[in-house]
Write an enzyme that holds these catalytic residues in place. Structure first.
Site, PDB file in Angstrom:
ATOM      1  N   ASP A  37       0.864  -1.181   0.000  1.00 31.77           N
ATOM      2  CA  ASP A  37       0.000   0.000   0.000  1.00 31.77           C
ATOM      3  C   ASP A  37       0.902   1.232   0.000  1.00 31.77           C
ATOM      4  O   ASP A  37       1.561   1.540   0.983  1.00 31.77           O
ATOM      5  CB  ASP A  37      -0.895  -0.033   1.245  1.00 31.77           C
ATOM      6  CG  ASP A  37      -1.729   1.225   1.416  1.00 31.77           C
ATOM      7  OD1 ASP A  37      -1.608   2.156   0.600  1.00 31.77           O
ATOM      8  OD2 ASP A  37      -2.495   1.285   2.399  1.00 31.77           O
ATOM      9  N   LYS A  68      -4.040  11.665  -2.762  1.00 27.62           N
ATOM     10  CA  LYS A  68      -2.979  11.853  -1.770  1.00 27.62           C
ATOM     11  C   LYS A  68      -1.746  12.524  -2.386  1.00 27.62           C
ATOM     12  O   LYS A  68      -0.806  12.868  -1.667  1.00 27.62           O
ATOM     13  CB  LYS A  68      -2.552  10.504  -1.182  1.00 27.62           C
ATOM     14  CG  LYS A  68      -3.682   9.635  -0.680  1.00 27.62           C
ATOM     15  CD  LYS A  68      -4.046   9.917   0.742  1.00 27.62           C
ATOM     16  CE  LYS A  68      -4.997   8.839   1.256  1.00 27.62           C
ATOM     17  NZ  LYS A  68      -5.483   9.109   2.606  1.00 27.62           N
ATOM     18  N   CYS A  84      -8.732   5.049  10.539  1.00 24.82           N
ATOM     19  CA  CYS A  84      -8.928   3.776   9.826  1.00 24.82           C
ATOM     20  C   CYS A  84      -7.807   2.793  10.156  1.00 24.82           C
ATOM     21  O   CYS A  84      -7.308   2.073   9.280  1.00 24.82           O
ATOM     22  CB  CYS A  84      -9.024   4.000   8.323  1.00 24.82           C
ATOM     23  SG  CYS A  84     -10.507   4.896   7.816  1.00 24.82           S
TER      24      CYS A  84
END
Length: 419
Positions: free
Chosen positions: A202, A228, A377
């Site tokens: 990721d 991002k 998260c």
């Protein structure tokens, strides 16, 4: 402290959102890890598509479609160059990191069986946990978290021990979203490959800050989001080796991804079309291309030096404020330490004494300071740190020392108010 060659104001002026007031205060945006602001060139590129070239890609003979297709596919080439992939076929457009990971987890379903092991970074974003749990539920595989040190970093001894279990897949974070920890993914991937595991990294929090070379990393899959890295929301990337991508059964089927269709049988097309069903997010892809162009015109070593200086200054100022707990910084704690870390990137997680992080965030917002508050998260990480949540201040290329000073002054006001 600041890089005198770095023209921060010239960069900052390109971001229209940053020019606004929040009540009586100018906006101080320290939530780039959640989503970056967008330069005017990205906004213009998306607007120009809708005004000049609004047409579907790949499907028509007229000039609007031809222009849209050319711009769309040019971005695939830009992404290939950005991450130094081997070919354009290895770049799959998705709607974001979450969809990219879900595409891999869904696409590998037939490759997994009962008791196969999936190792997952213990500090991972939920998007790099829940899809693997869903895969395990479908197949009977087992998800095992990689252990963490007390400060929330990957425990490399735990990782080595778990690799002895011969996992089928290892899911890692290049940079953790909650703490900004940089993981040694090249080494972690190499060890996993020695055990025959597939690897997914990721890269959502890394792509805007680090030089990424997927071939050097050696991973099977690398995923990230446009929003991002100063691009729009709604677009992301799934990179994979050709073998790894060809292992995936398409998560979505329908138009664009086929070679031939009849009521007797359907044959899927080649990469990348096979994994890109339906009308894509054309304007968003074009906006991502504009963001890549924007970043390519900047002096990347200067940008990286500036961000390192800003992060170090942010860590130092927070640690000197008193009654602050920093997370993810080795040796950090309460009050009078000077904790800094060179193993962090882009973000600092903290709490003010025993005050609720949401209260702190709301009071900062009343002074024009935008930070993130919550579990980010990453609930398993929060449980490991024995907290319900925390505040996170994160920086981008548009932030400077003045932003950090404003934030520290505002946080001190919150401290005087609450403690």
């Amino acid at each position: 402290m600041t890089n005198s060659r770095f023209d921060h104001q010239a960069i900052r002026k390109q971001f229209p959102t940053l020019q606004q007031q929040l009540g009586d205060h100018p906006l101080c945006y320290l939530d780039t890890a959640a989503t970056s602001q967008k330069p005017q060139c990205v906004i213009d590129a998306m607007n120009d598509y809708y005004v000049q070239d609004n047409a579907n890609v790949h499907r028509a003979a007229h000039q609007l479609s031809a222009r849209a297709t050319q711009k769309y596919e040019q971005v695939r080439q830009q992404v290939k160059q950005l991450i130094q992939a081997g070919s354009n076929q290895q770049v799959i457009f998705t709607h974001g990191t979450t969809e990219s990971i879900n595409m891999v987890a869904h696409g590998l379903t037939t490759q997994f069986k009962k008791d196969d092991i999936i190792l997952v970074d213990g500090a991972a974003h939920h998007a790099n946990i829940v899809p693997w749990q869903a895969l395990a539920k479908r197949t009977g595989a087992k998800v095992i978290p990689i252990g963490l040190t007390p400060s929330g970093h990957l425990d490399l001894s735990s990782y080595d021990n778990l690799l002895a279990l011969k996992p089928k897949l290892v899911a890692l974070s290049h940079v953790t979203n909650a703490l900004g920890t940089i993981n040694p993914v090249e080494n972690l991937v190499a060890k996993a490959k020695q055990q025959g595991a597939l690897t997914l990294v990721d890269g959502a929090q890394a792509i805007a800050h680090l030089d990424v070379n997927v071939q050097t990393l050696g991973c099977d899959y690398y995923v990230f989001s446009g929003h991002k890295m100063y691009g729009p929301t709604g677009v992301g990337i799934l990179y994979g080796t050709l073998d790894a991508l060809n292992m995936l059964d398409p998560m979505l089927t329908g138009g664009e991804m086929i070679k031939s269709v009849s009521f007797e049988a359907t044959t899927y097309g080649e990469l990348p079309n096979r994994l890109e069903a339906g009308t894509p997010a054309i304007a968003e892809v074009i906006g991502l291309g504009a963001a890549i162009t924007f970043l390519s015109k900047l002096d990347k070593p200067q940008i990286q030096q500036h961000e390192r200086e800003m992060l170090s200054y942010l860590q130092q100022q927070l640690s000197q404020l008193g009654d602050i707990t920093l997370y993810g910084v080795e040796g950090s704690g309460l009050a009078d330490n000077n904790a800094t870390s060179t193993n962090n990137l882009g973000a600092v997680a903290f709490n003010l004494a025993s005050e609720h992080h949401q209260d702190v965030g709301i009071l900062l917002d009343q002074q024009g300071i935008a930070v993130r508050c919550g579990h980010h998260c990453a609930m398993p990480l929060m449980q490991h740190l024995m907290i319900k949540g925390c505040c996170r201040a994160s920086i981008g290329i548009y932030n400077n020392q003045q932003d950090i000073d404003r934030f520290i002054n505002a946080l001190n006001e919150v401290k005087l108010m609450l403690l």
